[in-house]
Design an enzyme around this catalytic site. Structure first.
Site, mmCIF file in Angstrom:
data_model
loop_
_atom_site.group_PDB
_atom_site.id
_atom_site.type_symbol
_atom_site.label_atom_id
_atom_site.label_comp_id
_atom_site.label_asym_id
_atom_site.label_seq_id
_atom_site.Cartn_x
_atom_site.Cartn_y
_atom_site.Cartn_z
ATOM 1 C CB SER A 128 31.722 40.106 20.127
ATOM 2 O OG SER A 128 33.020 39.660 20.496
ATOM 3 C CB SER B 19 42.104 40.330 32.268
ATOM 4 O OG SER B 19 41.539 39.206 32.923
ATOM 5 C CE1 TYR C 51 42.817 37.235 27.756
ATOM 6 C CE2 TYR C 51 42.715 36.929 30.127
ATOM 7 C CZ TYR C 51 42.310 37.598 28.993
ATOM 8 O OH TYR C 51 41.416 38.631 29.082
ATOM 9 C CE LYS D 195 43.900 40.811 28.219
ATOM 10 N NZ LYS D 195 43.553 42.002 27.416
#
Length: 200
Positions: free
Chosen positions: A17, A152, A165, A169
């Site tokens: 996706s 990110s 997260y 990153k």
């Protein structure tokens, strides 16, 4: 020499996706030979089908090729299969490796489990690092080779409730910067892409 998609041999992870899926479509449309990975075979089959049947008024994507390897990118056997298939298709060369697969985690750190942190770090940091380690000998034989890590904005600026997260990153960011300097003499370009919130 500027990187060209036509005829390029590509490994791309996380194509079920979002950014990975659309990047896969674009690369195949522009003539790349893509070895794509996602955990679920049905998602890979759906992507293959979408490339074969374009919307009304648009031709199907027949310029490039899509080959798939289903499985968890944290599995060493899956990573080895991706590199082996790309090496075979490219007759020993790899032109682009895109480390895109990733997962998130939401909630206060104090309420989270050790397993959540370890899973995020395994998928978002250790898996791309080890896939890159396996792919480097083939990438060094590539045509204007590029290693592209999908990071990110949260790898530059941390926010509350996404500590795991952000940590993953930030780690990817630091590793990419160091590797860029290490690999410059070999001709491999290291690119870090840091998107913000993306509709996926």
């Amino acid at each position: 020499m500027r990187w060209q998609a036509a005829g390029a041999i590509v490994i791309l992870t996380g194509v079920s996706s979002g950014i990975g899926r659309e990047l896969c479509r674009l690369l195949v449309q522009r003539g790349a030979i893509v070895v794509a990975n996602a955990r679920r075979q049905d998602r890979l089959n759906a992507l293959q089908q979408s490339l074969a049947t374009a919307p009304a008024g648009r031709p199907p994507s027949t310029a490039g090729q899509l080959h798939t390897v289903a499985g968890d990118i944290t599995d060493p056997a899956v990573r080895a299969a991706l590199v082996a298939q790309a090496e075979q298709l490219g007759q020993g060369r790899l032109d682009l490796l895109v480390n895109n697969a990733g997962i998130g985690a939401l909630g206060p750190f104090q309420q989270a489990s050790e397993s959540r942190l370890r899973r995020v770090m395994e998928v978002n940091f250790f898996a791309p690092v080890e896939l890159t380690r396996a792919a480097l000998p083939v990438l060094q034989r590539g045509r204007s080779p590029v290693l592209c890590n999908i990071g990110s904005v949260l790898g530059h600026r941390a926010v509350p409730n996404k500590s795991e997260y952000c940590a993953s990153k930030f780690a990817l960011h630091g590793w990419s910067d160091a590797l860029r300097a290490e690999l410059r003499p070999s001709g491999i370009q290291v690119t870090l892409v840091s998107p913000s919130t993306t509709r996926s």
